[in-house]
Write a protein that holds these residues in place. Structure first.
Motif, mmCIF file in Angstrom:
data_model
loop_
_atom_site.group_PDB
_atom_site.id
_atom_site.type_symbol
_atom_site.label_atom_id
_atom_site.label_comp_id
_atom_site.label_asym_id
_atom_site.label_seq_id
_atom_site.Cartn_x
_atom_site.Cartn_y
_atom_site.Cartn_z
ATOM 1 N N ILE A 140 0.828 -1.206 0.000
ATOM 2 C CA ILE A 140 0.000 0.000 0.000
ATOM 3 C C ILE A 140 0.864 1.259 0.000
ATOM 4 N N GLY A 141 2.056 1.169 0.594
ATOM 5 C CA GLY A 141 2.949 2.320 0.620
ATOM 6 C C GLY A 141 3.380 2.748 2.002
ATOM 7 N N PHE A 142 3.331 1.799 2.948
ATOM 8 C CA PHE A 142 3.734 2.064 4.327
ATOM 9 C C PHE A 142 5.025 1.324 4.656
ATOM 10 N N THR A 143 5.786 1.879 5.562
ATOM 11 C CA THR A 143 6.826 1.125 6.251
ATOM 12 C C THR A 143 6.354 0.947 7.688
ATOM 13 N N THR A 144 6.452 -0.281 8.206
ATOM 14 C CA THR A 144 5.757 -0.613 9.454
ATOM 15 C C THR A 144 6.689 -1.256 10.461
ATOM 16 N N LYS A 145 6.498 -0.874 11.719
ATOM 17 C CA LYS A 145 7.179 -1.536 12.823
ATOM 18 C C LYS A 145 6.168 -1.776 13.926
ATOM 19 N N VAL A 146 6.508 -2.694 14.825
ATOM 20 C CA VAL A 146 5.630 -3.035 15.938
ATOM 21 C C VAL A 146 6.389 -2.813 17.236
ATOM 22 N N ASP A 147 5.731 -2.184 18.186
ATOM 23 C CA ASP A 147 6.320 -1.955 19.504
ATOM 24 C C ASP A 147 5.630 -2.858 20.518
ATOM 25 N N PHE A 148 6.388 -3.730 21.153
ATOM 26 C CA PHE A 148 5.870 -4.601 22.202
ATOM 27 C C PHE A 148 6.171 -3.971 23.560
ATOM 28 N N SER A 149 5.196 -3.975 24.443
ATOM 29 C CA SER A 149 5.390 -3.353 25.751
ATOM 30 C C SER A 149 6.500 -4.069 26.521
ATOM 31 N N ASN A 150 7.214 -3.309 27.335
ATOM 32 C CA ASN A 150 8.311 -3.867 28.106
ATOM 33 C C ASN A 150 8.203 -3.444 29.571
ATOM 34 N N TYR A 151 9.146 -3.895 30.353
ATOM 35 C CA TYR A 151 9.092 -3.642 31.795
ATOM 36 C C TYR A 151 9.093 -2.148 32.117
ATOM 37 N N LEU A 152 9.876 -1.362 31.379
ATOM 38 C CA LEU A 152 9.966 0.067 31.647
ATOM 39 C C LEU A 152 8.641 0.782 31.378
ATOM 40 N N ASP A 153 7.826 0.227 30.489
ATOM 41 C CA ASP A 153 6.540 0.847 30.168
ATOM 42 C C ASP A 153 5.572 0.821 31.346
ATOM 43 N N GLN A 154 5.829 -0.033 32.309
ATOM 44 C CA GLN A 154 4.883 -0.177 33.408
ATOM 45 C C GLN A 154 4.757 1.103 34.234
ATOM 46 N N LYS A 155 5.760 1.953 34.188
ATOM 47 C CA LYS A 155 5.671 3.229 34.924
ATOM 48 C C LYS A 155 4.579 4.119 34.342
ATOM 49 N N ASN A 156 4.218 3.860 33.081
ATOM 50 C CA ASN A 156 3.107 4.580 32.449
ATOM 51 C C ASN A 156 1.849 3.718 32.373
ATOM 52 N N GLY A 157 1.851 2.626 33.132
ATOM 53 C CA GLY A 157 0.667 1.779 33.174
ATOM 54 C C GLY A 157 0.409 1.030 31.884
ATOM 55 N N ILE A 158 1.461 0.652 31.171
ATOM 56 C CA ILE A 158 1.338 -0.080 29.899
ATOM 57 C C ILE A 158 1.760 -1.523 30.142
ATOM 58 N N PHE A 159 0.842 -2.452 29.871
ATOM 59 C CA PHE A 159 1.091 -3.861 30.161
ATOM 60 C C PHE A 159 0.597 -4.744 29.009
ATOM 61 N N ASP A 160 1.420 -5.718 28.635
ATOM 62 C CA ASP A 160 0.991 -6.837 27.805
ATOM 63 C C ASP A 160 0.268 -6.392 26.529
ATOM 64 N N SER A 161 0.913 -5.520 25.736
ATOM 65 C CA SER A 161 0.269 -5.080 24.496
ATOM 66 C C SER A 161 1.314 -4.842 23.414
ATOM 67 N N TYR A 162 0.834 -4.685 22.193
ATOM 68 C CA TYR A 162 1.703 -4.337 21.072
ATOM 69 C C TYR A 162 0.958 -3.355 20.179
ATOM 70 N N ILE A 163 1.723 -2.459 19.561
ATOM 71 C CA ILE A 163 1.167 -1.382 18.750
ATOM 72 C C ILE A 163 1.869 -1.361 17.401
ATOM 73 N N PHE A 164 1.086 -1.306 16.322
ATOM 74 C CA PHE A 164 1.635 -1.116 14.982
ATOM 75 C C PHE A 164 1.798 0.371 14.705
ATOM 76 N N CYS A 165 2.894 0.704 14.037
ATOM 77 C CA CYS A 165 3.137 2.087 13.627
ATOM 78 C C CYS A 165 3.577 2.065 12.164
ATOM 79 N N SER A 166 2.692 2.512 11.269
ATOM 80 C CA SER A 166 2.970 2.543 9.838
ATOM 81 C C SER A 166 3.185 3.981 9.387
ATOM 82 N N GLN A 167 4.291 4.217 8.717
ATOM 83 C CA GLN A 167 4.579 5.566 8.217
ATOM 84 C C GLN A 167 4.387 5.595 6.708
ATOM 85 N N LYS A 168 3.701 6.617 6.221
ATOM 86 C CA LYS A 168 3.477 6.780 4.786
ATOM 87 C C LYS A 168 4.772 7.217 4.117
ATOM 88 N N LEU A 169 5.216 6.448 3.158
ATOM 89 C CA LEU A 169 6.479 6.741 2.488
ATOM 90 C C LEU A 169 6.318 7.926 1.532
#
Length: 254
Positions: free
Chosen positions: A225-254
């Motif tokens: 389609i024209g995106f470059t994509t990466k996935v961010d998996f939550s980690n231990y340091l994210d817990q300070k912001n209350g982020i647990f057990d999730s993953y987020i896709f981030c696609s950038q339009k080229l």
């Protein structure tokens, strides 16, 4: 009754609450656990009612677009950033709805797409968005595209309305070790169920049909389609912001 049930669940999970700082409203807080088996969808901030998943979206938005910011509340200082969110009345809306550069949408078959239902809230069909080309810096969709009948058309519409270099930050159920599971054949006018129907809870409609569970081939689809994509998996340091057990896709339009 709902409030009483929520309080009961909060009391039952006292040992699973966590102290931290919300990266949406910016408040020091206690993240409240409602269901230990689905922390991704709870661990609520009592100030802005954000969930773990939504704060993970906020993390990516801050990292990719607002690296000098600590919380989404800081977006108010950046009037030029245009954001389209397909969620309504969520924590992002609570913080940003006074911004002219922030809009969101819902879908109702009884309302003409493009209609402004109330200030900043539009009726939109993701397969046929009414926005102009290259209108937004960021588009956010959370657990939406598994429910879009023609998901490729919808993703191409997201690509169309994003500015070059803009970001689609999104969540979908995904199996990273196999191909997409197609649950419904949508090649014709009528849905043909290939697997027993799977419905997910929906705040507005009660329940909504899942057409697919995405797989590792989502990367190829997005690239075509024209995106470059990466996935961010939550980690231990994210817990300070209350982020647990999730993953987020981030696609950038080229």
């Amino acid at each position: 009754m709902k409030f009483i049930n929520a309080v009961a669940k909060v009391m039952q999970n006292l040992g699973n609450h966590r102290f931290g700082k919300c990266n949406i409203c910016g408040s020091p807080t206690v993240f409240l656990c409602i269901d230990v088996f689905s922390v991704r969808n709870n661990m609520y901030c009592p100030f802005c009612r954000s969930s773990s998943r939504k704060r993970h979206v906020a993390k990516i938005l801050i990292n990719e677009v607002l690296p000098t910011s600590k919380a989404i509340a800081d977006v108010a200082k950046n009037q030029s950033l245009t954001i389209y969110n397909t969620d309504v009345d969520d924590a992002f809306y609570q913080i940003l709805h006074h911004q002219n550069s922030y809009i969101c949408s819902t879908f109702s078959p009884e309302v003409k797409p493009g209609t402004e239902i109330r200030p900043g809230v539009f009726c939109q069909d993701l397969e046929n968005l009414t926005f102009d080309n290259e209108s937004f810096d960021v588009v956010i969709t959370e657990d939406v595209f598994e429910h879009v009948r023609n998901h490729e058309r919808g993703l191409r519409e997201i690509h169309r309305i994003l500015k070059v270099g803009g970001y689609h930050i999104f969540t979908v159920p995904c199996n990273f070790d196999c191909a997409t599971i197609v649950r419904v054949d949508t090649s014709g006018k009528e849905d043909i169920h290939l697997l027993p129907p799977e419905y997910h809870g929906d705040r507005i409609r009660g329940k909504i049909l899942a057409y697919r569970t995405f797989g590792i081939d989502i990367y190829e689809l997005l690239e075509n389609i024209g995106f470059t994509t990466k996935v961010d998996f939550s980690n231990y340091l994210d817990q300070k912001n209350g982020i647990f057990d999730s993953y987020i896709f981030c696609s950038q339009k080229l």
